[in-house]
Write an enzyme that holds these catalytic residues in place. Structure first.
Site, short mmCIF file in Angstrom:
data_model
loop_
_atom_site.label_atom_id
_atom_site.label_comp_id
_atom_site.label_asym_id
_atom_site.label_seq_id
_atom_site.Cartn_x
_atom_site.Cartn_y
_atom_site.Cartn_z
N ASP A 217 -58.98 -162.78 -12.55
CA ASP A 217 -58.34 -163.97 -14.03
C ASP A 217 -59.58 -164.36 -13.89
OD1 ASP A 217 -57.81 -166.44 -15.20
OD2 ASP A 217 -55.62 -165.35 -14.30
N HIS A 255 -49.61 -159.54 -24.08
CA HIS A 255 -49.32 -160.59 -25.21
C HIS A 255 -50.04 -161.40 -25.82
CE1 HIS A 255 -45.61 -163.06 -22.62
NE2 HIS A 255 -46.83 -163.01 -22.20
C1 LIG Z 1 -49.86 -165.63 -19.19
S1 LIG Z 1 -51.35 -166.18 -18.07
C2 LIG Z 1 -50.38 -164.59 -16.87
C3 LIG Z 1 -50.49 -165.02 -15.72
C4 LIG Z 1 -50.34 -163.58 -14.47
N1 LIG Z 1 -50.21 -162.90 -15.33
C5 LIG Z 1 -48.44 -164.59 -14.26
O1 LIG Z 1 -47.78 -163.74 -14.99
O2 LIG Z 1 -48.47 -164.71 -13.74
C6 LIG Z 1 -52.50 -165.49 -18.83
C7 LIG Z 1 -54.01 -165.19 -17.24
O3 LIG Z 1 -54.89 -164.48 -18.57
C8 LIG Z 1 -55.92 -164.85 -18.13
N2 LIG Z 1 -57.35 -164.25 -18.90
C9 LIG Z 1 -56.96 -165.23 -19.62
N3 LIG Z 1 -58.44 -164.76 -20.98
C10 LIG Z 1 -58.98 -163.84 -19.19
C11 LIG Z 1 -59.91 -163.46 -19.29
N4 LIG Z 1 -60.68 -162.71 -19.81
N5 LIG Z 1 -60.77 -162.35 -18.51
C12 LIG Z 1 -59.29 -162.32 -17.17
N6 LIG Z 1 -58.44 -162.84 -17.55
C13 LIG Z 1 -58.15 -164.46 -18.41
C14 LIG Z 1 -55.61 -166.39 -17.81
O4 LIG Z 1 -55.88 -167.31 -17.12
C15 LIG Z 1 -54.79 -166.26 -17.61
O5 LIG Z 1 -54.15 -166.42 -15.94
O1 LIG Z 2 -44.99 -170.25 -22.05
C1 LIG Z 2 -46.20 -169.96 -22.02
C2 LIG Z 2 -47.01 -171.19 -22.60
C3 LIG Z 2 -48.27 -170.42 -22.43
C4 LIG Z 2 -49.01 -171.59 -22.83
C5 LIG Z 2 -50.27 -172.31 -21.77
C6 LIG Z 2 -51.07 -173.81 -21.96
C7 LIG Z 2 -51.44 -174.00 -22.85
O2 LIG Z 2 -52.16 -175.03 -23.48
C8 LIG Z 2 -50.70 -173.25 -24.36
C9 LIG Z 2 -49.99 -171.90 -23.67
O3 LIG Z 2 -49.10 -169.28 -22.21
C10 LIG Z 2 -47.94 -169.02 -22.17
C11 LIG Z 2 -48.66 -166.88 -21.80
O4 LIG Z 2 -49.73 -167.19 -22.03
C12 LIG Z 2 -48.01 -165.76 -21.66
O5 LIG Z 2 -48.50 -165.26 -21.68
C13 LIG Z 2 -46.08 -166.86 -21.58
C14 LIG Z 2 -45.99 -167.65 -21.69
C15 LIG Z 2 -46.87 -168.58 -21.85
#
Ligand SMILES: C[S@@+](CC[C@H](N)C(=O)[O-])C[C@H]1O[C@@H](n2cnc3c(N)ncnc32)[C@H](O)[C@@H]1O
Ligand SMILES: O=c1cc(-c2ccc(O)cc2)oc2c(O)c(O)ccc12
Length: 318
Positions: A217, A255
């Site tokens: 990450d 997504h």
């Molecule tokens: C919506 S979260 C999903 C986290 C995890 N996969 C889950 O489902 O619990 C998206 C993740 O993508 C990471 N992310 C965003 N841009 C990224 C990048 N350029 N390289 C690596 N990770 C990235 C964010 O920091 C975040 O932890």
């Molecule tokens: O439920 C979420 C919420 C976010 C999110 C978190 C923090 C912020 O300041 C804005 C939005 O992002 C999400 C995301 O990236 C995802 O893949 C699923 C759910 C959510």
């Protein structure tokens, strides 16, 4: 063609519109219940009902105000009220209120706290502007930078996001490892791309101990990630280079991004895995337009969150 409504439909509309007028109250009162730790206090009462005086004293709350909060939450079936003796009633937990315990199994507390945080709420005010324009997401319009940059500069918000994602990961991974157990057979190493705080891999490696996990990450996420047996943390940028492994896993990552960015992420996954035997495993919420599934409301709401936060739409729509 004119569409005629029956008087029952019109009467129902007069009732239903108030759900939207006062829609915000549900989130606000649930957040209040979490902050007051109502579910945790009821749980520590060993399953015995707590009367209003008992609960208000345990929470140091004003009894008449707590009475109104509990009346609201009971009406929405979040807590239950049962009879105690002839004269009195007491509050008890429900399956739903147990999800509001800070350290409960499958706790959803962190997710409620993220979605109800002022940072997350601000972009919703710009949703119609987002629909009329073609530029930045409503989040960027509200905060001046995208979600991930904002999180890297704001450790408290970073923690809210990572803790919320970990809530979802605990629920999702217990189902994924159960239902799709075969997918993980024969994989020696697996890189979780955008894996957050490592909860996903921690659970996966516990269930499939033959897998060596690499949680990948952004550096600011990795620097606050927790330790998990069998999981190595690597910080970096998935648009540049993804650590090599037998398989790449992406959950709730694609997504967040537009088509061109997704193609780039998938190309980097392709470079990270063996050409002949490599696997890319994608876990996403799917909106099935044809069918009414139990989680359809959740999928459609998540799509709106994507629109407000990242400016993306669920890919299966088009
Ligand atoms: C919506 S979260 C999903 C986290 C995890 N996969 C889950 O489902 O619990 C998206 C993740 O993508 C990471 N992310 C965003 N841009 C990224 C990048 N350029 N390289 C690596 N990770 C990235 C964010 O920091 C975040 O932890
Ligand atoms: O439920 C979420 C919420 C976010 C999110 C978190 C923090 C912020 O300041 C804005 C939005 O992002 C999400 C995301 O990236 C995802 O893949 C699923 C759910 C959510």
């Amino acid at each position: 063609m004119e569409s005629k409504c029956s008087s029952e439909e019109e009467a129902q509309a007069q009732v239903d519109i108030w759900k939207y007028v006062f829609g915000f109250t549900e989130m606000a009162v649930v957040k209040c219940a979490i902050e007051l730790r109502i579910a945790d206090v009821l749980e520590s009462h060993d399953g015995r009902p707590m009367t209003l005086p008992e609960l208000s004293s345990a929470l140091s709350c004003s009894p008449p105000i707590l009475y109104r909060i509990m009346r609201f939450l009971i009406h929405r079936k979040i807590f239950k009220e049962i009879r105690v003796g002839q004269e009195s009633t007491g509050y008890v937990q429900s399956p739903l209120s147990r999800l509001l315990m800070k350290n409960g199994d499958n706790s959803m507390v962190a997710f409620v706290l993220l979605e109800s945080s002022p940072v997350m709420l601000a972009p919703w005010h710009g949703l119609s502007a987002r629909a009329l324009a073609t530029g930045a997401s409503a989040f960027t319009a509200a905060h001046g930078e995208d979600v991930w940059r904002y999180a890297s500069a704001n450790p408290a918000h970073n923690k809210l996001i990572n803790d919320a994602m970990a809530c979802h990961a605990r629920v999702a991974m217990s189902a994924i490892t159960e239902i799709y157990a075969d997918v993980f057979k024969g994989i020696g190493s697996l890189v979780d791309v955008g894996g957050g705080d490592g909860t996903t891999l921690g659970i996966l490696v516990k269930k499939c101990p033959w897998i060596r996990g690499i949680n990948f990450d952004l550096p600011h996420v990795i620097s606050s990630a927790q330790n998990w047996d069998g999981v190595e943390h690597v910080g970096g940028n998935m648009f540049e280079k993804i650590p090599k492994a037998d398989a790449a896993f992406l959950m709730w990552v694609l997504h967040d991004w537009g088509d061109d960015e997704c193609i780039n992420i998938l190309k980097k996954c392709r470079e990270a895995i063996p050409g002949d035997t490599g696997k890319v495993i994608i876990a996403e919420a799917v909106i099935d337009e044809g069918e009414e599934d139990t989680f359809k409301d959740v999928g459609l709401a998540l799509d709106m969150v994507m629109m407000a936060s990242h400016g993306q739409r669920k890919r299966e729509d088009f």
